[in-house]
Scaffold this motif. Structure first.
Motif, PDB file in Angstrom:
ATOM      1  N   GLN A 124       0.825  -1.214   0.000  1.00 21.21           N
ATOM      2  CA  GLN A 124       0.000   0.000   0.000  1.00 21.21           C
ATOM      3  C   GLN A 124       0.859   1.263   0.000  1.00 21.21           C
ATOM      4  O   GLN A 124       0.579   2.216  -0.726  1.00 21.21           O
ATOM      5  N   GLY A 125       1.903   1.255   0.805  1.00 22.15           N
ATOM      6  CA  GLY A 125       2.796   2.411   0.843  1.00 22.15           C
ATOM      7  C   GLY A 125       3.509   2.609  -0.483  1.00 22.15           C
ATOM      8  O   GLY A 125       3.706   3.743  -0.923  1.00 22.15           O
ATOM      9  N   ALA A 126       3.874   1.507  -1.118  1.00 25.49           N
ATOM     10  CA  ALA A 126       4.572   1.587  -2.406  1.00 25.49           C
ATOM     11  C   ALA A 126       3.668   2.210  -3.469  1.00 25.49           C
ATOM     12  O   ALA A 126       4.129   2.971  -4.320  1.00 25.49           O
ATOM     13  N   ILE A 127       2.384   1.920  -3.404  1.00 29.02           N
ATOM     14  CA  ILE A 127       1.453   2.517  -4.365  1.00 29.02           C
ATOM     15  C   ILE A 127       1.399   4.034  -4.154  1.00 29.02           C
ATOM     16  O   ILE A 127       1.476   4.806  -5.112  1.00 29.02           O
ATOM     17  N   VAL A 128       1.305   4.443  -2.889  1.00 28.89           N
ATOM     18  CA  VAL A 128       1.251   5.882  -2.589  1.00 28.89           C
ATOM     19  C   VAL A 128       2.501   6.588  -3.109  1.00 28.89           C
ATOM     20  O   VAL A 128       2.416   7.584  -3.838  1.00 28.89           O
ATOM     21  N   LEU A 129       3.679   6.054  -2.748  1.00 32.12           N
ATOM     22  CA  LEU A 129       4.923   6.744  -3.103  1.00 32.12           C
ATOM     23  C   LEU A 129       5.209   6.679  -4.605  1.00 32.12           C
ATOM     24  O   LEU A 129       5.683   7.656  -5.201  1.00 32.12           O
ATOM     25  N   ARG A 148       3.002   6.612  -6.965  1.00 31.11           N
ATOM     26  CA  ARG A 148       2.109   7.597  -7.585  1.00 31.11           C
ATOM     27  C   ARG A 148       2.616   9.009  -7.341  1.00 31.11           C
ATOM     28  O   ARG A 148       2.634   9.845  -8.240  1.00 31.11           O
ATOM     29  N   ALA A 149       3.016   9.266  -6.096  1.00 32.62           N
ATOM     30  CA  ALA A 149       3.440  10.616  -5.729  1.00 32.62           C
ATOM     31  C   ALA A 149       4.674  11.035  -6.518  1.00 32.62           C
ATOM     32  O   ALA A 149       4.759  12.167  -7.003  1.00 32.62           O
ATOM     33  N   LEU A 150       5.621  10.117  -6.651  1.00 32.18           N
ATOM     34  CA  LEU A 150       6.865  10.444  -7.356  1.00 32.18           C
ATOM     35  C   LEU A 150       6.760  10.139  -8.840  1.00 32.18           C
ATOM     36  O   LEU A 150       7.687  10.413  -9.597  1.00 32.18           O
ATOM     37  N   ASP A 151       5.632   9.569  -9.239  1.00 32.59           N
ATOM     38  CA  ASP A 151       5.418   9.171 -10.629  1.00 32.59           C
ATOM     39  C   ASP A 151       6.563   8.266 -11.093  1.00 32.59           C
ATOM     40  O   ASP A 151       7.119   8.458 -12.170  1.00 32.59           O
ATOM     41  N   VAL A 211       9.774   2.665  -7.686  1.00 35.40           N
ATOM     42  CA  VAL A 211       9.546   2.597  -6.242  1.00 35.40           C
ATOM     43  C   VAL A 211       8.786   1.326  -5.906  1.00 35.40           C
ATOM     44  O   VAL A 211       9.129   0.604  -4.962  1.00 35.40           O
TER      45      VAL A 211
END
Lengths: 184, 184
Positions: B157-162, B164-167, B171
């Motif tokens: 879940q965290g990997a999806i957030v980061l 997406r955030a960093l495009d 990651v």
DNA sequence: GTCTATAGAGTGATAGAC
DNA sequence: GTCTATCACTCTATAGAC
């Protein structure tokens, strides 16, 4: 009509909680008006750009908080291990062990990501860089420090998601402890 | 008036992508109508409960997918290590290395969390339990298997957030590789 | 008078329900 | 397509500080 002492900066924390809890789209001006006690006139006086400007002000405020209390200590404190440990303390308190979500993370997952893409990317890039700097000063080899920093930020964000989903702050606390051991 | 061949189940994948990309609130019926080519009449014929029922149908569909392709293999495949490895493959493909977000995770962070709280909680509880079962069968001590499962779901879940955030899908890929090593 | 802070009626557009 | 509610936002009016 009594002149209120309200100032722009008094409104920002309220806006922050609203955006955090409801997301950008679901935070209506009616909700903002009710929560702040301000009419549209006041809100548009403080934020001529409307909701967009309100969200940017909140993000700038968050950025300032992290910059001062997290990022700069990570880079500058003489004892990097202590700075990293303090980061875990401060972040746990800030996110209330996962009861409070990360607004930047929420924006990263949503549609409005495009609107705030630069800010969102900047926030996480900065966090990873500051943390990697501290890890490197703490003795980790450069490339390893960068991967470790990424792993920590991923862990924190994932912990917020799972803690919220399961409504269990223990998930967050366990994750932080695990990450502490990782860098000890 | 030509009778369309469209069926309720044909609409669900389209709805899923819309909710994933836009979130619940920002996915309007106008958007749904445009994406599906269906009028409001047809949409309310298929989903009398409106948007709420559409989201529930999507969540049920996601649940079915994970149940069949992820959870049951984790619990039942004779070789648990192979099942876990397959999970990482399937999840990477499903989330397109973080380019596609987890709808359940998005809902967990948003306001609508309350509306779908049970489903969201059930999804993650089930995932953790199935994974812990496989880890235990793979030789991990019971309590450790539960913690490890939690760590893996947090990581994804965290990997999806980061990511997406960093495009940066890298990651996500790096996180999955790290988790693979963790259970090897 | 001028400036800033406030309130809120009123705008057109669009929402979801039916 | 029709409905009503609500959206973000504009605009006018008005209060007090200077």
């Amino acid at each position: 009509m009594v002149r209120q002492v309200a100032e722009r900066r008094d409104v920002i924390p309220v806006l922050a909680e609203l955006f955090r809890e409801n997301g950008y789209e679901a935070t209506s001006l009616a909700l903002i008006g009710a929560a702040t006690g301000l009419g549209k006139g006041s809100l548009y006086h403080f934020f001529p750009g409307g909701k967009d400007e309100m969200a940017r002000a909140v993000l700038a405020d968050i950025d300032r908080w992290f910059e001062t209390l997290i990022f700069q200590p990570l880079e500058q404190r003489p004892d990097p291990q202590a700075a990293i440990s303090a980061m875990f303390d401060d972040v746990s308190a800030y996110f209330r062990s996962g009861r409070r979500v990360c607004l930047v993370g929420v924006l990263a997952l949503g549609t409005v990501r495009d609107r705030f893409a630069e800010t969102v990317q900047g926030y996480f890039t900065r966090w990873c860089a500051a943390l990697a700097s501290a890890l490197q000063r703490a003795g980790h080899e450069c490339a390893h420090a960068i991967l470790l920093a990424e792993e920590i930020v991923v862990g924190i964000q994932g912990a917020i998601v799972l803690a919220r989903a399961l409504d269990d702050p223990g998930v967050f606390a366990r994750c932080i402890e695990r990450l502490r051991v990782l860098v000890a």
